[in-house]
Design a protein around this motif. Structure first.
Motif, mmCIF file in Angstrom:
data_model
loop_
_atom_site.group_PDB
_atom_site.id
_atom_site.type_symbol
_atom_site.label_atom_id
_atom_site.label_comp_id
_atom_site.label_asym_id
_atom_site.label_seq_id
_atom_site.Cartn_x
_atom_site.Cartn_y
_atom_site.Cartn_z
ATOM 1 N N ASN A 41 0.864 -1.183 0.000
ATOM 2 C CA ASN A 41 0.000 0.000 0.000
ATOM 3 C C ASN A 41 0.902 1.236 0.000
ATOM 4 O OD1 ASN A 41 0.611 0.610 2.864
ATOM 5 N ND2 ASN A 41 -0.779 -1.063 3.355
ATOM 6 N N HIS A 42 0.324 2.385 -0.229
ATOM 7 C CA HIS A 42 1.141 3.602 -0.377
ATOM 8 C C HIS A 42 1.980 3.875 0.873
ATOM 9 C CE1 HIS A 42 -0.184 4.951 -4.306
ATOM 10 N NE2 HIS A 42 -1.449 4.795 -3.958
ATOM 11 N N MET A 43 1.394 3.651 2.013
ATOM 12 C CA MET A 43 2.125 3.902 3.259
ATOM 13 C C MET A 43 3.352 3.004 3.347
ATOM 14 S SD MET A 43 2.724 2.437 6.468
ATOM 15 C CE MET A 43 1.415 1.239 6.753
ATOM 16 N N ALA A 44 3.162 1.730 3.042
ATOM 17 C CA ALA A 44 4.257 0.773 3.157
ATOM 18 C C ALA A 44 5.382 1.074 2.177
ATOM 19 C CB ALA A 44 3.725 -0.646 2.932
ATOM 20 N N LYS A 45 5.037 1.649 1.042
ATOM 21 C CA LYS A 45 6.067 1.976 0.056
ATOM 22 C C LYS A 45 6.949 3.119 0.538
ATOM 23 C CE LYS A 45 4.925 2.164 -4.399
ATOM 24 N NZ LYS A 45 4.115 2.580 -5.579
#
Lengths: 381, 428
Positions: B75-79
């Motif tokens: 997800n965007h946060m994890a990236k």
């Protein structure tokens, strides 16, 4: 949110009426106890780790409950919750645990030799025997509130302790997040695997955060002693085997628990315990011994007898389906276990199960022969 | 909510903090004195009005010990959230006490999907986007097509600027809808707000909506007091929203205290609808059968503007700034927060091999008619704008109108067995 109490001070800008939850449609222990006045009194408090009243009651607010099943509706975030919010927890505990008073003392007795009998439950009726309890490690916040760092520390300590067990307790740890498919299959087949909670009662309390990080299952090679790490409590300890030798199951239970506790103590860690509440666990329903000792037993005739429920009540036992709490029984096979958790010791509670199940099997046999059991109905224990 | 004038005055509140309809319950509460509270003030946060004990406690563990395991996450946060970034931001909190772990909890608990890129983080208040900008700026950039921290977002809610849009072929376009969200400044957002705040937002909103007149005159239906009949009618009208079941929303805490202070307001004509305290403070929806987007958008703008005015009269604004536009709970809805769409029959075009490419070039997206993550039924698609930020409301609705017009032309061509290659659009 289970995290953060900074917001708690901010909330004090709103009046009690504005923040007090609407509990008009609720039926749980928390809702029965938490008046607006009590809410006003407790809402500015927090435990040393920052757990607040709203944190404690969120699950009960989000889950109004059921007309037939009385849920607890509040949880502890750490050991101090039971002290800081005692005005709430004491009456909840009293209501849930048969009138247990704020001044009562709870006795712990894990000396398996004090159990009388229990090695001769008829295996034609008793299919399996099991004892479980929970333990919390002092100094760490509990599952509704702990951080990843705390949860991992609990896992690390627990795994180190468990891995140093030997003899019949020698075993292996399976962390949920790195389990192979084969391991997972086997654990499911053994009925050992626990999964991410789906119950809104647990989810509403924040216990499933960061799943499956720092969660795992440890069991001995014989598959008779099992520990769940960081599920609903820091540790859930289970001793189980086929057949009706509760004495053996309970012995293994006590010995294993003591060994683990000794290892923790060597590393300067204790279990959360006090002489009023006994073993401190996340849910107030599990205080005291946290013990559920039970059997899967065939009672097709007795279970349809008019006085079945009454007999169970008098024996201080409860029934569940063989899938666990809230499941239905299948084929006349019931899960029968002790109803009490606090105010009586482990030995006393397992004694109730042993004596009670023995009696019920006798009753079942009588009913099989078409005989009456009226003379056998027990007095209230 | 009942503003009981005889309500007890808590001795830890100063008199001017009693909540009235004109009072500003702002987060910068200067009157709060710490002496009456039993809360210890943590060290190192003297600049913050409030302490956060648990966040301080977590600082005793190293960053490695607290950093989430994102190895299986998409997800965007994890990236974006490296260990170094986590370390930098973990000691921070917004004035209302929202922390990094609060922001990312939903993304930690929901690793995501290989095909669908979720955002994985939410805001708990307006300041979240500032305090945690080092996380949210790159998330926003990744999610919103390269939108930079220095970019400016323009707001244009003048329906006169929309060209056309009143003549989408009703044989193809079954219904038309525009929605957006609004947050009331000074109150925390759904992942973080308390019951008191949520009820205050409800009260303000219901008062504002109650003052609407003419075409917009309507009624509020609180979720917790709804009669069976009202509920059934709202379901039949496709208006009723229910407690979220998506783990994405649940994990961020948006469903707490359900259904307290949640409700649905709609006008008598059933063409203008407001959701109160669902995923955002307000979700505003204008909709009707057929293809007259101009009318739908006009009502949308008029209604929004009127509501904003009514709020302003009470001393409240919507959360907005010139960089992020309208500030909402999920970073995916920043900017306009606008999704304008139609349900349109495209049985032939949807099977055309370049369908996805056409949509992409037109800056549109498709969904099933049940909403996001549903499949199309009977060749009917929900077609809407793909962008939210970096384009104005008028621009987005214009793209939708122009794009749908083109799609229908192509559909008609394909019906007749004719080619559509010459109609292929350039990338907008």
């Amino acid at each position: 949110m289970p995290f953060g109490n900074t917001h708690n001070n901010f909330k004090l800008n709103f009046k009690v009426e504005e923040e007090y939850p609407d509990l008009t449609k609720h039926n749980n222990h928390m809702a029965k106890v938490l008046t607006k006045e009590m809410y006003g009194k407790l809402r500015d408090k927090q435990t040393p780790t920052g757990f607040t009243l709203d944190d404690a009651i969120q699950t009960g607010v989000d889950n109004p409950g059921h007309p037939f099943i009385m849920t607890v509706g509040c949880v502890a975030g750490d050991e101090e919750s039971y002290e800081v919010f005692k005005d709430l927890f004491d009456p909840v505990i009293s209501d849930r645990h048969g009138g247990y008073k704020a001044t009562d003392k709870h006795k712990t007795d894990l000396n398996f030799e004090n159990l009388k009998g229990g090695d001769d439950l008829d295996p034609n009726y008793v299919l399996s025997s099991r004892v479980r309890t929970g333990r919390s490690i002092k100094g760490y916040a509990l599952p509704p509130h702990n951080s990843r760092g705390e949860r991992r520390a609990v896992e690390k300590l627990s795994v180190e302790a468990l891995n140093s067990l030997d003899g019949e307790f020698k075993g292996k740890y399976y962390p949920l997040k790195s389990m192979t498919d084969a391991e997972q299959e086997q654990l499911i087949a053994d009925h050992f695997l626990f999964d991410k909670p789906v119950s809104p009662l647990l989810l509403g309390a924040g216990m499933a955060r960061d799943w499956p990080d720092a969660r795992g299952i440890w069991h001995n090679e014989n598959k008779t002693f099992l520990v769940w790490v960081n599920e609903e409590d820091h540790l859930r300890v289970i001793s189980m085997q086929k057949g009706g030798n509760m004495k053996e199951v309970f012995k293994r239970f006590c010995v294993g628990l003591k060994r683990i506790e000794d290892i923790f103590k060597k590393h300067n860690h204790d279990y959360m315990w006090n002489d009023h509440l006994g073993f401190i666990l996340t849910c107030p329903s599990n205080l005291g011994t946290g013990l559920r000792g039970g059997v899967h037993v065939k009672l097709p005739k007795l279970s349809t007898h008019a006085k079945f429920e009454e007999i169970l009540t008098r024996l201080r036992l409860q029934k569940r389906g063989t899938g666990g709490v809230d499941t239905a029984s299948v084929g006349g096979v019931f899960d029968i276990s002790n109803a009490d958790r606090i105010g009586s010791s482990e030995v006393e509670q397992v004694q109730c199960v042993v004596d009670g199940v023995k009696l019920m099997v006798e009753m079942e046999k009588k009913l099989e022969k078409g005989e009456s059991i009226d003379s056998m109905i027990p007095a209230q224990k | 909510m009942r503003m009981d004038s005889s309500a007890l005055l808590e001795n830890r509140q100063t008199p001017h903090r009693v909540h009235t309809t004109t009072g500003k319950i702002g987060i910068f509460v200067s009157a709060q004195s710490s002496s009456s509270s039993s809360t210890p003030q943590p060290t190192g946060t003297a600049a913050m009005p409030f302490g956060n004990s648990h966040n301080q406690l977590k600082m005793k563990f190293s960053s490695e010990q607290e950093y989430p395991d994102l190895s299986k996450h998409n997800n965007h946060m994890a990236k974006v959230l490296t260990l170094a970034l986590y370390e930098k931001l973990r000691s921070k909190q917004t004035p209302s006490g929202f922390t990094l772990d609060d922001v990312i909890q939903t993304g930690v608990d929901n690793p995501g999907h290989p095909f669908i890129m979720t955002v994985g983080c939410v805001a708990g208040d307006e300041e979240t986007y500032e305090v945690f900008k080092e996380l949210l700026d790159p998330v926003i950039q990744d999610r919103h097509g390269g939108y930079k921290p220095t970019d400016k977002h323009k707001t244009d809610l003048n329906p006169n600027n929309l060209k056309g849009g009143d003549d989408l072929d009703a044989n193809y376009v079954l219904s038309t809808r525009v929605r957006t969200g609004r947050s009331v400044r000074g109150f925390c957002l759904p992942p973080h707000c308390s019951r008191g705040e949520r009820r205050a937002v409800e009260k303000l909103s219901v008062e504002a909506l109650g003052a609407l007149t003419g075409d917009l005159k309507g009624k509020y239906y609180a979720l917790k007091n709804m009669s069976e009949a009202e509920q059934q009618q709202l379901i039949d009208d496709h208006f009723l929203f229910d407690k979220p079941v998506s783990p994405l929303l649940l994990a961020s805490g948006m469903a707490r205290d359900w259904p307290d202070a949640r409700g649905i307001w709609h006008n008598d004509n059933k063409t203008f609808l407001v959701w109160v305290n669902e995923e955002d403070h307000l979700r505003v929806i204008s909709m009707q059968k057929g293809g007259n987007m101009k009318e739908v958008f006009t009502r949308f703008c008029t209604g929004l503007t009127k509501i904003e005015e009514l709020f302003k009269n009470k001393g409240h604004s919507f959360m907005w700034n010139e960089h992020l536009g309208y500030v909402l709970t999920c970073p995916s809805n920043l900017g306009t927060g606008l999704r304008a769409g139609v349900h349109v029959k495209l049985p032939n075009l949807s099977k055309y091999r370049q369908f996805e490419e056409i949509l992409k070039r037109l800056r549109l997206q498709k969904r099933g008619t049940g909403g996001v993550d549903t499949a199309a039924v009977g060749g009917i698609f929900d077609i809407s704008n793909a962008d939210r930020l970096g384009f104005s409301e008028v621009e987005l609705v214009q793209m939708l109108v122009d794009g749908v017009k083109l799609l229908i032309e192509m559909e008609k061509r394909l019906e007749k067995g004719q080619a559509v290659e010459d109609l292929m659009p350039a990338q907008k």
